[in-house]
Write a protein that holds these residues in place. Structure first.
Motif, PDB file in Angstrom:
ATOM      1  N   LEU A 245       6.653  99.166  -3.666  1.00  0.00           N
ATOM      2  CA  LEU A 245       7.872  99.628  -3.575  1.00  0.00           C
ATOM      3  C   LEU A 245       8.157  99.830  -1.934  1.00  0.00           C
ATOM      4  N   ARG A 246       9.429  99.133  -1.545  1.00  0.00           N
ATOM      5  CA  ARG A 246       9.601  99.709  -0.025  1.00  0.00           C
ATOM      6  C   ARG A 246      10.100 101.047  -0.174  1.00  0.00           C
ATOM      7  N   GLU A 247      10.710 101.471  -0.875  1.00  0.00           N
ATOM      8  CA  GLU A 247      11.820 102.585  -1.142  1.00  0.00           C
ATOM      9  C   GLU A 247      12.269 102.756  -2.541  1.00  0.00           C
ATOM     10  N   ILE A 248      12.645 103.812  -3.073  1.00  0.00           N
ATOM     11  CA  ILE A 248      13.278 104.278  -3.964  1.00  0.00           C
ATOM     12  C   ILE A 248      14.507 104.829  -3.807  1.00  0.00           C
ATOM     13  N   VAL A 249      15.739 104.200  -4.247  1.00  0.00           N
ATOM     14  CA  VAL A 249      17.001 104.675  -3.936  1.00  0.00           C
ATOM     15  C   VAL A 249      17.796 104.539  -5.285  1.00  0.00           C
ATOM     16  N   ALA A 250      18.578 105.768  -5.447  1.00  0.00           N
ATOM     17  CA  ALA A 250      19.337 106.006  -6.743  1.00  0.00           C
ATOM     18  C   ALA A 250      20.542 104.764  -6.720  1.00  0.00           C
ATOM     19  N   ALA A 251      20.903 104.515  -8.079  1.00  0.00           N
ATOM     20  CA  ALA A 251      22.031 103.914  -8.233  1.00  0.00           C
ATOM     21  C   ALA A 251      23.383 104.211  -7.464  1.00  0.00           C
ATOM     22  N   SER A 252      23.582 105.548  -7.591  1.00  0.00           N
ATOM     23  CA  SER A 252      24.791 106.144  -7.184  1.00  0.00           C
ATOM     24  C   SER A 252      24.769 105.869  -5.508  1.00  0.00           C
ATOM     25  N   GLU A 253      23.493 106.020  -4.996  1.00  0.00           N
ATOM     26  CA  GLU A 253      23.682 105.847  -3.331  1.00  0.00           C
ATOM     27  C   GLU A 253      23.802 104.542  -2.851  1.00  0.00           C
ATOM     28  N   GLN A 254      23.751 103.756  -3.915  1.00  0.00           N
ATOM     29  CA  GLN A 254      23.697 102.202  -3.646  1.00  0.00           C
ATOM     30  C   GLN A 254      25.250 101.734  -4.055  1.00  0.00           C
ATOM     31  N   SER A 255      26.007 102.508  -4.357  1.00  0.00           N
ATOM     32  CA  SER A 255      27.420 102.088  -4.893  1.00  0.00           C
ATOM     33  C   SER A 255      27.345 100.807  -5.790  1.00  0.00           C
ATOM     34  N   ALA A 256      26.540 100.857  -6.601  1.00  0.00           N
ATOM     35  CA  ALA A 256      26.400  99.896  -7.627  1.00  0.00           C
ATOM     36  C   ALA A 256      27.435  99.936  -8.750  1.00  0.00           C
ATOM     37  N   ILE A 257      27.880  99.009  -8.866  1.00  0.00           N
ATOM     38  CA  ILE A 257      29.069  98.832 -10.056  1.00  0.00           C
ATOM     39  C   ILE A 257      28.756  97.613 -11.134  1.00  0.00           C
ATOM     40  N   SER A 258      28.138  96.600 -10.668  1.00  0.00           N
ATOM     41  CA  SER A 258      27.907  95.733 -11.684  1.00  0.00           C
ATOM     42  C   SER A 258      26.795  96.022 -12.646  1.00  0.00           C
ATOM     43  N   GLY A 259      26.678  95.414 -13.979  1.00  0.00           N
ATOM     44  CA  GLY A 259      25.591  95.770 -14.967  1.00  0.00           C
ATOM     45  C   GLY A 259      24.332  95.642 -14.342  1.00  0.00           C
ATOM     46  N   LYS A 260      23.304  96.518 -14.902  1.00  0.00           N
ATOM     47  CA  LYS A 260      22.011  96.639 -14.425  1.00  0.00           C
ATOM     48  C   LYS A 260      21.075  96.613 -15.700  1.00  0.00           C
ATOM     49  N   TYR A 261      19.811  96.154 -15.635  1.00  0.00           N
ATOM     50  CA  TYR A 261      18.716  96.210 -16.557  1.00  0.00           C
ATOM     51  C   TYR A 261      18.348  97.911 -16.776  1.00  0.00           C
ATOM     52  N   PRO A 262      17.919  98.411 -18.026  1.00  0.00           N
ATOM     53  CA  PRO A 262      16.980  99.350 -18.005  1.00  0.00           C
ATOM     54  C   PRO A 262      15.714  99.013 -17.733  1.00  0.00           C
TER      55      PRO A 262
END
Length: 402
Positions: A245-262
């Motif tokens: 992994l290059r980095e670990i970034v929270a979904a909230s910090e990426q302004s993610a809105i579309s569906g993602k997989y657990p």
């Protein structure tokens, strides 16, 4: 080295580049392009085409006009340069072109660029750039000194880059060999020309991906308060070929809105987009992954270790197999049905774990050697830049190094 604390030696004079040089526009080369022979065509990265005609004959410093603007080039002889470059016609009696080139590498291009989306330089900015000039014999001595010193540094950098390339190849070969032939040199082999891997240990089995592993699903909304603080892994967060992994970034910090997989800790996360890039990791914690990735796990932990599966999906044979089958669409993508048909080599479970341990230990040693080589290369580049800056501003007495 003799260091001056003044901004420049008192016998140097400050002027502008435009007093001693004309800055000319490059031109489109399509009408003069030839396959062989002719004259070099230069872009910001150096020579890349040949031309039947030339724009200039002599020593010149080339400057980027659009795009890559911070990498000037020194050219001597007949050449053509593209329309996104400037070339300079320097008065060689007044300004030594080699000295001008070294000076040009120190300019603050980032501060001068006119457009951050597509950086652009103007000829007026280049002509107005301040330059400090010693007497001509001293200019020549500085250029000669920098020719010698930078050649040694460049040779050192080239050797380190060659070493890094060799270590990268060794790392990939270690992975591919270990997951296809194992780590027991005495193991009997079997040959099967119907498979992508034609030779493998005779006590290993081969099965379809869908019979030993599965892609898990269930789209989640990353904006849901229950999930938006989870790490979100996308292809750009994963290195090619390394399993890191290059980095670990929270979904909230990426302004993610579309569906993602657990994704559960320990599952394999594989980028289905452009599989030739070989972006595969084992999830270090519970997280989400983008819709451009698959979350994968072995159907039975008694049959397939997820870590072994990761390394097999990083191997040369699997990457080539996946890349070949993904090229049938405009954007290369490995769909689920194709992935389900992939053959997977399956050693006994204990052997899988031994192979994983072997790869991880070997990769760690190689990675440490590559990191050391990269640090040495970075330091050499920093020294090169500092040496040039000091020399062309008079902070080094090059006579002491003649």
């Amino acid at each position: 080295m003799s260091i001056s604390h003044a901004s420049q030696p008192t016998h140097w004079r400050q002027t502008t580049f435009g007093r001693f040089a004309r800055v000319m526009n490059g031109a489109d080369y399509s009408a003069v392009e030839v396959e062989t022979g002719g004259y070099p065509v230069f872009g910001s990265g150096g020579e890349f085409r040949r031309a039947s005609d030339y724009l200039f004959d002599g020593e010149s410093v080339l400057f980027g006009r659009k795009g890559t603007v911070d990498k000037p080039l020194y050219v001597n002889g007949r050449f053509w340069t593209v329309d996104t470059m400037f070339y300079s016609h320097i008065n060689e009696r007044a300004l030594l072109p080699r000295f001008a080139f070294y000076w040009a590498t120190t300019l603050p291009y980032g501060a001068w660029a006119t457009d951050t989306a597509l950086p652009s330089m103007t000829s007026a900015a280049i002509k107005a750039a301040p330059i400090s000039l010693p007497p001509l014999p001293e200019r020549r001595a500085i250029a000669d000194f920098l020719d010698r010193e930078t050649a040694q540094i460049d040779a050192f950098i080239a050797k380190n880059e060659e070493l890094i390339a060799l270590l990268t190849e060794r790392r990939a070969a270690t992975v591919s060999r270990s997951v296809t032939r194992g780590i027991d040199a005495l193991a009997a082999m079997v040959e099967d020309q119907s498979l992508p891997v034609t030779i493998f240990p005779s006590h290993w089995s081969v099965d379809r991906f869908s019979r030993v592993a599965r892609v898990t699903g269930g789209l989640l909304a990353p904006s849901d308060p229950r999930f938006n603080d989870l790490p979100l892994i996308a292809p750009n967060h994963v290195e090619s070929d390394t399993g890191r992994l290059r980095e670990i970034v929270a979904a909230s910090e990426q302004s993610a809105i579309s569906g993602k997989y657990p994704v559960r800790k320990g599952q394999v996360v594989y980028s289905k987009i452009r599989p030739a890039l070989a972006k595969v990791i084992v999830a270090p914690e519970n997280c989400l992954c983008s819709a451009d990735m698959y979350a994968i796990e072995g159907i039975s932990p008694k049959t397939l270790d997820n870590r072994f599966l990761k390394w097999q999906m990083l191997s040369k044979w699997f990457t080539e197999w996946a890349a070949e089958r993904s090229m049938r669409v405009a954007i290369p993508k490995l769909n689920r049905d194709t992935l389900a048909s992939a053959p997977i080599l399956i050693p006994p479970l204990q052997e899988q774990r031994a192979i994983v341990d072997y790869i991880e230990q070997a990769a760690a040693k190689i990675d440490a050697a590559m990191a050391a080589a990269r640090r040495a290369t970075d330091l050499a580049r920093e020294r090169r830049a500092a040496l040039i800056s000091a020399a062309v501003t008079g902070k080094i007495d090059v006579g002491a190094h003649a």
